[in-house]
Each structure stands twice: as structure tokens, then as C-alpha cells.
Design a protein around this motif. Structure first.
Motif, mmCIF file in Angstrom:
data_model
loop_
_atom_site.group_PDB
_atom_site.id
_atom_site.type_symbol
_atom_site.label_atom_id
_atom_site.label_comp_id
_atom_site.label_asym_id
_atom_site.label_seq_id
_atom_site.Cartn_x
_atom_site.Cartn_y
_atom_site.Cartn_z
ATOM 1 N N GLN A 35 0.850 -1.182 0.000
ATOM 2 C CA GLN A 35 0.000 0.000 0.000
ATOM 3 C C GLN A 35 0.883 1.227 0.000
ATOM 4 O O GLN A 35 1.816 1.331 0.781
ATOM 5 N N ASN A 36 0.561 2.154 -0.866
ATOM 6 C CA ASN A 36 1.332 3.376 -0.932
ATOM 7 C C ASN A 36 0.678 4.418 -0.038
ATOM 8 O O ASN A 36 -0.535 4.599 -0.092
ATOM 9 N N ASN A 37 1.456 5.092 0.775
ATOM 10 C CA ASN A 37 0.919 6.088 1.695
ATOM 11 C C ASN A 37 1.247 7.513 1.271
ATOM 12 O O ASN A 37 1.368 8.404 2.110
ATOM 13 N N ASP A 38 1.366 7.734 -0.021
ATOM 14 C CA ASP A 38 1.556 9.075 -0.553
ATOM 15 C C ASP A 38 0.376 9.928 -0.063
ATOM 16 O O ASP A 38 -0.780 9.534 -0.205
ATOM 17 N N PRO A 39 0.628 11.093 0.541
ATOM 18 C CA PRO A 39 -0.463 11.929 1.063
ATOM 19 C C PRO A 39 -1.491 12.343 0.010
ATOM 20 O O PRO A 39 -2.633 12.655 0.342
ATOM 21 N N ILE A 40 -1.121 12.318 -1.251
ATOM 22 C CA ILE A 40 -2.072 12.683 -2.315
ATOM 23 C C ILE A 40 -3.266 11.730 -2.334
ATOM 24 O O ILE A 40 -4.387 12.136 -2.655
ATOM 25 N N TRP A 41 -3.050 10.461 -1.976
ATOM 26 C CA TRP A 41 -4.171 9.518 -1.958
ATOM 27 C C TRP A 41 -5.243 9.980 -0.965
ATOM 28 O O TRP A 41 -6.437 9.822 -1.222
ATOM 29 N N ASP A 42 -4.834 10.556 0.163
ATOM 30 C CA ASP A 42 -5.816 11.055 1.135
ATOM 31 C C ASP A 42 -6.605 12.226 0.544
ATOM 32 O O ASP A 42 -7.803 12.365 0.808
ATOM 33 N N VAL A 43 -5.958 13.054 -0.247
ATOM 34 C CA VAL A 43 -6.658 14.165 -0.905
ATOM 35 C C VAL A 43 -7.664 13.614 -1.914
ATOM 36 O O VAL A 43 -8.821 14.045 -1.962
ATOM 37 N N LEU A 44 -7.242 12.628 -2.713
ATOM 38 C CA LEU A 44 -8.145 12.037 -3.707
ATOM 39 C C LEU A 44 -9.325 11.347 -3.032
ATOM 40 O O LEU A 44 -10.446 11.349 -3.572
ATOM 41 N N ASN A 45 -9.095 10.769 -1.863
ATOM 42 C CA ASN A 45 -10.170 10.075 -1.139
ATOM 43 C C ASN A 45 -11.244 11.024 -0.606
ATOM 44 O O ASN A 45 -12.271 10.579 -0.112
ATOM 45 N N GLN A 46 -11.036 12.329 -0.731
ATOM 46 C CA GLN A 46 -12.049 13.293 -0.284
ATOM 47 C C GLN A 46 -13.226 13.365 -1.257
ATOM 48 O O GLN A 46 -14.281 13.901 -0.915
ATOM 49 N N ALA A 47 -13.065 12.839 -2.452
ATOM 50 C CA ALA A 47 -14.174 12.826 -3.416
ATOM 51 C C ALA A 47 -15.296 11.947 -2.876
ATOM 52 O O ALA A 47 -15.055 10.902 -2.274
ATOM 53 N N GLN A 48 -16.513 12.379 -3.086
ATOM 54 C CA GLN A 48 -17.691 11.618 -2.660
ATOM 55 C C GLN A 48 -18.260 10.880 -3.871
ATOM 56 O O GLN A 48 -18.543 11.505 -4.897
ATOM 57 N N VAL A 49 -18.407 9.571 -3.747
ATOM 58 C CA VAL A 49 -18.897 8.742 -4.847
ATOM 59 C C VAL A 49 -20.289 8.225 -4.514
ATOM 60 O O VAL A 49 -20.514 7.703 -3.420
ATOM 61 N N THR A 50 -21.209 8.396 -5.452
ATOM 62 C CA THR A 50 -22.569 7.889 -5.293
ATOM 63 C C THR A 50 -22.935 7.076 -6.534
ATOM 64 O O THR A 50 -22.351 7.255 -7.603
ATOM 65 N N ALA A 51 -23.910 6.197 -6.365
ATOM 66 C CA ALA A 51 -24.367 5.360 -7.473
ATOM 67 C C ALA A 51 -25.676 5.907 -8.022
ATOM 68 O O ALA A 51 -26.561 6.304 -7.268
ATOM 69 N N ASN A 52 -25.791 5.928 -9.338
ATOM 70 C CA ASN A 52 -27.033 6.273 -10.008
ATOM 71 C C ASN A 52 -27.519 4.985 -10.671
ATOM 72 O O ASN A 52 -27.111 4.660 -11.793
ATOM 73 N N ALA A 53 -28.344 4.246 -9.946
ATOM 74 C CA ALA A 53 -28.800 2.936 -10.419
ATOM 75 C C ALA A 53 -29.610 3.051 -11.705
ATOM 76 O O ALA A 53 -29.528 2.180 -12.570
ATOM 77 N N ALA A 54 -30.376 4.104 -11.853
ATOM 78 C CA ALA A 54 -31.199 4.267 -13.049
ATOM 79 C C ALA A 54 -30.336 4.383 -14.309
ATOM 80 O O ALA A 54 -30.695 3.858 -15.359
#
Length: 158
Positions: A35-54
């Protein structure tokens, strides 16, 4: 060979194998390799992902910290996940966790970048550092949520 002789032979082989295993160095789990612990991954993980089932797709919402980075230079370390069955490619994924690790959890949708390199990059199971220009993608139907355009392998470590 008689039945009791076979049992003795099997027992001797088993005892020898156990003795060899006891002398062998223990395999250790190295989380820094998987696992890479580059701090940029924590910044990218701030994105919120939702599913649009339709519509059958995932959507991403990016906070200001990510939107401010769009179209700007990005340097990130991770592991190559090939998209083609070749030893090198200019189009691949860079992920936070090495997919060859059977004990690691899978990468989240925010832990992968679609890389468009200026020249083919040779596949390696080791970490690499890439530089490029970050592009944010709001819908999974258009590719991964994060893309690294005009990318190149960086020299040196992060």
C-alpha cells in the motif's frame, strides 16, 4: 513395502519437512510494499462517490481541495495496474494498493488514476512515481474519476 514401513517413511518425511519449515525464515507482511501512503491519496479520497442505479453509473463530487488541483501538475506514487496484456503501455491505471497482494483490501474508486503517458511505461510490481496533469471526471461512464494526462515516470522518490 509393508503398511507399517510406509507409515514410518511418511512420518520421517513429515518430520523432516516440519524441521525444514522451522528453520526457514518467516514470511513477513510489509505494508509499505503493498500500500502506498503518498499523502495525495488522502486528498483524492475526499471525493464523494454515489451510485445512479437508473443510469447504471457512479458519480463523483469533488471538494474545493480537489477542484483547485485540476489541470495542475500532480506527482503521485502507486502501483501499475495494466489495462492491456502487454509488458508496457502508455495507458494504464495507477492504484494505491498493489493488486498482487492477497491480504490487502481492494482499491476504492477514489484510489485509482487512469494514466495517459507520453510514452509507454514498462510494467513493474514495484511502486513507481508518475507526474502529469490532473483531470477530474464526474461520471464513471467517462472513465475513472481521476485521470493523469501528459504523464511521465518521475525521477527519484516522492
Amino acid at each position: 513395502m509393508m503398511n507399517w514401513e510406509r507409515r514410518i517413511a511418511v512420518a520421517l518425511v513429515a518430520a523432516a519437512s516440519i524441521g525444514l519449515m522451522a528453520q526457514a525464515p518467516a514470511l513477513t507482511y510489509n505494508p509499505n510494499h503493498y500500500q502506498n501512503n503518498d499523502p495525495i491519496w488522502d486528498v483524492l479520497n475526499q471525493a464523494q462517490v454515489t451510485a445512479n442505479a437508473a443510469r447504471g453509473e457512479y458519480l463523483a463530487t469533488f471538494p474545493a481541495a480537489l477542484r483547485d488541483r485540476e489541470n495542475r501538475p500532480l506527482r503521485i506514487a502507486g502501483f501499475i495496474l495494466p489495462l492491456e496484456p502487454t509488458s508496457q503501455s502508455a495507458h494504464f491505471m495507477l492504484v494505491r494498493r498493489n493488486t498482487g497482494c492477497p491480504f490487502c483490501p481492494p482499491n476504492a474508486p477514489t484510489e485509482a488514476l487512469e494514466v495517459f503517458s507520453q510514452k509507454p511505461v514498462r510494467y513493474t510490481g514495484e511502486e513507481i512515481v508518475m507526474t502529469g496533469r490532473l483531470k477530474l471526471v464526474g461520471a464513471s461512464s467517462e472513465g475513472l474519476f481521476f485521470q493523469l494526462k501528459d504523464a511521465d515516470v518521475a525521477t527519484g522518490r516522492n
